[in-house]
Motif scaffolding. Sequence first.
Motif, short mmCIF file in Angstrom:
data_model
loop_
_atom_site.label_atom_id
_atom_site.label_comp_id
_atom_site.label_asym_id
_atom_site.label_seq_id
_atom_site.Cartn_x
_atom_site.Cartn_y
_atom_site.Cartn_z
N VAL B 36 0.82 -1.22 0.00
CA VAL B 36 0.00 0.00 0.00
C VAL B 36 0.85 1.27 0.00
O VAL B 36 0.53 2.22 -0.72
CB VAL B 36 -0.98 0.03 1.19
CG1 VAL B 36 -1.79 1.32 1.20
CG2 VAL B 36 -1.93 -1.16 1.10
N PRO B 39 4.40 1.65 -3.48
CA PRO B 39 4.52 1.82 -4.94
C PRO B 39 4.93 3.25 -5.35
O PRO B 39 5.78 3.42 -6.23
CB PRO B 39 3.13 1.47 -5.47
CG PRO B 39 2.22 1.40 -4.30
CD PRO B 39 3.07 1.14 -3.11
N GLN B 40 4.36 4.25 -4.67
CA GLN B 40 4.70 5.63 -5.02
C GLN B 40 6.15 5.94 -4.65
O GLN B 40 6.78 6.80 -5.28
CB GLN B 40 3.75 6.61 -4.32
CG GLN B 40 2.28 6.45 -4.71
CD GLN B 40 1.54 5.44 -3.84
OE1 GLN B 40 2.13 4.66 -3.11
NE2 GLN B 40 0.21 5.47 -3.92
N ASP B 77 -10.42 -8.57 -7.45
CA ASP B 77 -10.39 -7.10 -7.49
C ASP B 77 -9.17 -6.66 -8.30
O ASP B 77 -8.03 -6.85 -7.88
CB ASP B 77 -10.31 -6.57 -6.06
CG ASP B 77 -10.20 -5.05 -5.99
OD1 ASP B 77 -10.03 -4.41 -7.06
OD2 ASP B 77 -10.28 -4.51 -4.88
N GLU B 82 -3.40 -5.26 -9.15
CA GLU B 82 -2.40 -4.31 -9.65
C GLU B 82 -1.40 -3.95 -8.54
O GLU B 82 -0.20 -3.81 -8.78
CB GLU B 82 -3.08 -3.03 -10.17
CG GLU B 82 -2.09 -2.08 -10.83
CD GLU B 82 -2.70 -0.72 -11.19
OE1 GLU B 82 -3.83 -0.43 -10.76
OE2 GLU B 82 -2.01 0.04 -11.88
N MET B 83 -1.91 -3.81 -7.31
CA MET B 83 -1.01 -3.45 -6.21
C MET B 83 -0.02 -4.56 -5.91
O MET B 83 1.16 -4.30 -5.69
CB MET B 83 -1.83 -3.10 -4.96
CG MET B 83 -2.67 -1.87 -5.20
SD MET B 83 -3.47 -1.29 -3.70
CE MET B 83 -2.12 -0.36 -3.02
N THR B 86 2.48 -4.86 -8.80
CA THR B 86 3.45 -3.75 -8.74
C THR B 86 4.52 -4.04 -7.69
O THR B 86 5.72 -3.84 -7.91
CB THR B 86 2.73 -2.42 -8.41
OG1 THR B 86 1.75 -2.20 -9.41
CG2 THR B 86 3.69 -1.26 -8.38
#
Lengths: 204, 472
Positions: B36, B39-40, B77, B82-83, B86
């Motif tokens: 959570v 990724p950024q 989901d 995607e999370m 990633t």
Amino acid sequence: MALFPTGPVQQVSGTAIAVPGEDIDTDRIIPARFLKCVSFDALGDQVFADDRLELSGEHPFDQARYQGASILVVNGNFGCGSSREHAPQALMRWGIRAVVGVSFAEIFYGNCLALGIPCATATPEQIKAIQAQVDREPGSSWSLDLAGLQLTSAKSSWPVSIDPGPLDMLRSGRWDATSQLLDHGPQVAELMQTLPYINQFASK
Amino acid sequence: MSSGTLYDKVWDLHRVAELPGGSTQLFVGLHLIHEVTSPQAFSALKDKGLTVRCPERTVATVDHIVPTTSQQRPFADPLAEEMLSTLERNCQEHSIPLNNIGSGRQGIVHVIAPELGLTQPGMTVACGDSHTSTHGAFGAIAFGIGTSQVRDVLASQSLAMNKLKVRRIQVNGLLAEGVSAKDLILHVIRHLGVKGGVGYAYEFAGSAIEALSMEERMTLCNMAIEGGARCGYVNPDQVTFEYLKGRPHAPEGDAWSRAVAWWSSLATDPDATVDDEVVFDAAAIPPTVTWGITPGQGLGIDETVPSLDQLDPGERPIAEEAYRYMDLQPGTAIAGVHVDVCFIGSCTNGRLSDLRAAADVARGRQVAEGIKAFVVPGSEQVAKAAEAEGLDAVFRAAGFEWREPGCSMCLAMNPDRLEGRQISASSSNRNFKGRQGSASGRTLLMSPAMVAAAAVNGRVTDVRTLISPSAS
């Protein structure tokens, strides 16, 4: 929307918005379901999503007279709870560039600092008066001056506080810590030599 | 200013440099990452042309978004999928070990790092998650950070930090039968407030703390953040060393004895100075349940929802908000409040001893009609150990669902969530408005044994009425 903060932050000017309430946690600022993302880009529209739903249009972030505000005025322990940087990111992407309140939770405060967003404090009485003025005169201009530590409108001026360390980081533009930390790469390597748990507990 | 405490010693050992403006560059000994908040940070690293400085001091797992029914890939989901993909890509690109689903080592980040022996005394531990305070149970300085700081730790294995003050929470005596570490921390937060710990590290000390197991100490330190303290810790002792010995990442052979000597030297000195001290009497602490919308709004099981005049003026606005939101009026006894959903799990209370305590209550009983009750083990290892001793069968026979590991309904980033105005009895850590996935959902925090008691009676129940004195 104004650009995100870069470089030294000496002053934040614009209109203000007040969100009253104690202990407003980061789940309220940005509910967890909006954390299912790999970028922060879309968070601006989702700020305070559930509180806004609950107040069906009456939440300050939904009211036309506060749109475009850049200074957020809050009460005590704002940003408590989850460490999610999504909270200040959502506020910043909505347009907030400074927060003024009675007190802030530590992780939220550090997350704001890392984005170049000052969190300034004032006494509960002063904050109450500032919030009342913001409500009475939406759309009037305010300025948070980091040099003089004053929050000023056309009609009033209030002293605010920012701790010396964060204040210096903001005013000098060193709030983005990465490059400073990287400058000390050799010292990090040296320190690693001294830590027993990195060296089979051979050294003390 | 504190001196001679574990906090002071560990801080000094990890100080890289003093930064202009007065903060300290602190080395991070163990960096834990999850899907959570990372990724950024990896994107920012890429944008700046940087790489991960110490992949060998970085450990990843996936916990927040994982479904607890079917964990088949791809997840139903697409955002959750995607999370995780990633995270998988980022870990692979940067050679970071990922404890992925099915590895036997996946689970909630604050459950797996201790059980793998990654968390050790004297370390600095950082993670993009506020409940990183959990790791302080080992005598580590452990704190939650935001994503910009995750980026900084990835790039430099260090952080710009300001030193905290130290408040000793001295808990004398012993906890009574049927009273757990969860009750203890809810009691502490009730009395010191949710902002009382801002600016402090909490040092938990005293006979009641020394008597706690490592899993109980983790529950305690986990919720230091709910009291405003970014980190909490317990001085390392024999209990700590016994827990660590033989774990996959624990030192072995000669290194083990050198480690124990070093770890022991880090404990707070007898003549240390702390900035503040608060004393509690363990024997006076009852099973504790929250009634409101902050973890500080707690009640002993025999108490009633307070009226405004029983509260300090500063607590009244949030109490008024809580009356409305929770639909609980002053004078209502907390025991007997009806619940809809019972959740056992989370980084606070999803470990084996938590499941045992809940199973002791569930054994031979039935979940009350109309109640949804489910158990989410904190990790794959916890699930395996619980199944080996038949706890899953105890729960299933009693009408609980037995799920796959993850954070689940603590914060409802996966499909497990409250609906509408449902009210939960929850062994998690936050009762904030909307926390468990419904904008109007309500949460009563309590120990896992108390959640099990609520499940079988359909209402908040003093667990001591359901356990025989020797069975707890």
